[in-house]
Design a protein around this motif. Sequence first.
Motif, PDB file in Angstrom:
ATOM      1  N   UNK A 146       0.605  -1.224   0.526  1.00 40.47           N
ATOM      2  CA  UNK A 146      -0.053  -0.208  -0.131  1.00 40.47           C
ATOM      3  C   UNK A 146       0.901   1.461   0.019  1.00 40.47           C
ATOM      4  N   UNK A 147       0.438   2.359  -0.830  1.00 44.41           N
ATOM      5  CA  UNK A 147       0.934   3.749  -0.554  1.00 44.41           C
ATOM      6  C   UNK A 147       1.083   4.488   0.610  1.00 44.41           C
ATOM      7  N   UNK A 148       0.277   3.655   1.220  1.00 47.88           N
ATOM      8  CA  UNK A 148      -0.365   4.267   2.448  1.00 47.88           C
ATOM      9  C   UNK A 148       1.138   3.935   3.526  1.00 47.88           C
ATOM     10  N   UNK A 149       1.353   2.981   3.292  1.00 50.91           N
ATOM     11  CA  UNK A 149       2.479   2.637   4.035  1.00 50.91           C
ATOM     12  C   UNK A 149       3.903   2.659   3.337  1.00 50.91           C
ATOM     13  N   UNK A 150       4.040   2.897   2.333  1.00 49.57           N
ATOM     14  CA  UNK A 150       5.267   3.531   2.101  1.00 49.57           C
ATOM     15  C   UNK A 150       5.556   4.572   2.325  1.00 49.57           C
ATOM     16  N   UNK A 151       4.489   5.623   2.132  1.00 47.69           N
ATOM     17  CA  UNK A 151       4.428   7.279   2.602  1.00 47.69           C
ATOM     18  C   UNK A 151       4.574   6.918   3.855  1.00 47.69           C
ATOM     19  N   UNK A 152       3.775   6.304   4.648  1.00 47.02           N
ATOM     20  CA  UNK A 152       4.232   6.817   6.133  1.00 47.02           C
ATOM     21  C   UNK A 152       5.729   5.878   6.745  1.00 47.02           C
ATOM     22  N   UNK A 153       6.560   6.030   6.141  1.00 44.81           N
ATOM     23  CA  UNK A 153       7.782   4.721   6.050  1.00 44.81           C
ATOM     24  C   UNK A 153       8.694   6.364   5.472  1.00 44.81           C
ATOM     25  N   UNK A 154       8.386   6.903   5.457  1.00 43.57           N
ATOM     26  CA  UNK A 154       9.273   7.837   4.340  1.00 43.57           C
ATOM     27  C   UNK A 154       9.009   8.816   5.227  1.00 43.57           C
ATOM     28  N   UNK A 155       7.624   8.754   5.799  1.00 43.46           N
ATOM     29  CA  UNK A 155       6.964  10.491   7.049  1.00 43.46           C
ATOM     30  C   UNK A 155       8.279   9.844   8.478  1.00 43.46           C
ATOM     31  N   UNK A 156       8.625   8.736   8.574  1.00 49.16           N
ATOM     32  CA  UNK A 156       9.112   8.194   9.527  1.00 49.16           C
ATOM     33  C   UNK A 156      10.702   9.006   9.286  1.00 49.16           C
ATOM     34  N   UNK A 157      10.689   9.079   8.199  1.00 46.13           N
ATOM     35  CA  UNK A 157      12.361   9.271   8.492  1.00 46.13           C
ATOM     36  C   UNK A 157      12.616  10.843   8.239  1.00 46.13           C
ATOM     37  N   UNK A 158      11.698  11.575   7.649  1.00 47.32           N
ATOM     38  CA  UNK A 158      10.963  13.228   8.318  1.00 47.32           C
ATOM     39  C   UNK A 158      10.833  13.658   6.777  1.00 47.32           C
ATOM     40  N   UNK A 159      10.615  12.762   5.928  1.00 49.29           N
ATOM     41  CA  UNK A 159      10.574  13.520   4.791  1.00 49.29           C
ATOM     42  C   UNK A 159       9.415  13.006   3.777  1.00 49.29           C
ATOM     43  N   UNK A 160       8.593  13.244   2.880  1.00 52.96           N
ATOM     44  CA  UNK A 160       7.097  13.726   2.440  1.00 52.96           C
ATOM     45  C   UNK A 160       7.083  13.698   0.873  1.00 52.96           C
ATOM     46  N   UNK A 161       5.919  12.083   0.840  1.00 57.88           N
ATOM     47  CA  UNK A 161       5.645  11.573  -0.639  1.00 57.88           C
ATOM     48  C   UNK A 161       4.960  12.335  -1.235  1.00 57.88           C
ATOM     49  N   UNK A 162       5.447  13.040  -2.857  1.00 53.98           N
ATOM     50  CA  UNK A 162       4.643  13.926  -3.156  1.00 53.98           C
ATOM     51  C   UNK A 162       3.643  13.511  -4.446  1.00 53.98           C
ATOM     52  N   UNK A 163       4.311  12.440  -4.929  1.00 53.86           N
ATOM     53  CA  UNK A 163       3.734  11.705  -5.820  1.00 53.86           C
ATOM     54  C   UNK A 163       3.828  10.084  -5.828  1.00 53.86           C
TER      55      UNK A 163
END
Length: 70
Positions: free
Chosen positions: A51-68
């Motif tokens: 799920x894209x939400x799981x990837x986005x959450x992991x990126x946010x945990x690292x301190x960054x943001x998924x924009x697309x």
Amino acid sequence: MSTATYTVKGMTCGHCVSSVKEEVGEVPGVTNVEVDLASGLLTVDSDGPVGAAKIAAAVEEAGYEVVSGS
């Protein structure tokens, strides 16, 4: 096997890349993570759809943001 790509905003150095790779690599099912600092492109290989939400959450945990993503 499944491959998805995302654009990550906020990465500025090699440490940023390492943080994103580490967090996304811990998502269940993910088998390989590639990050291109210059373009912000994150490529995720997995055993099946993750799920894209799981990837986005992991990126946010690292301190960054998924924009697309795709």
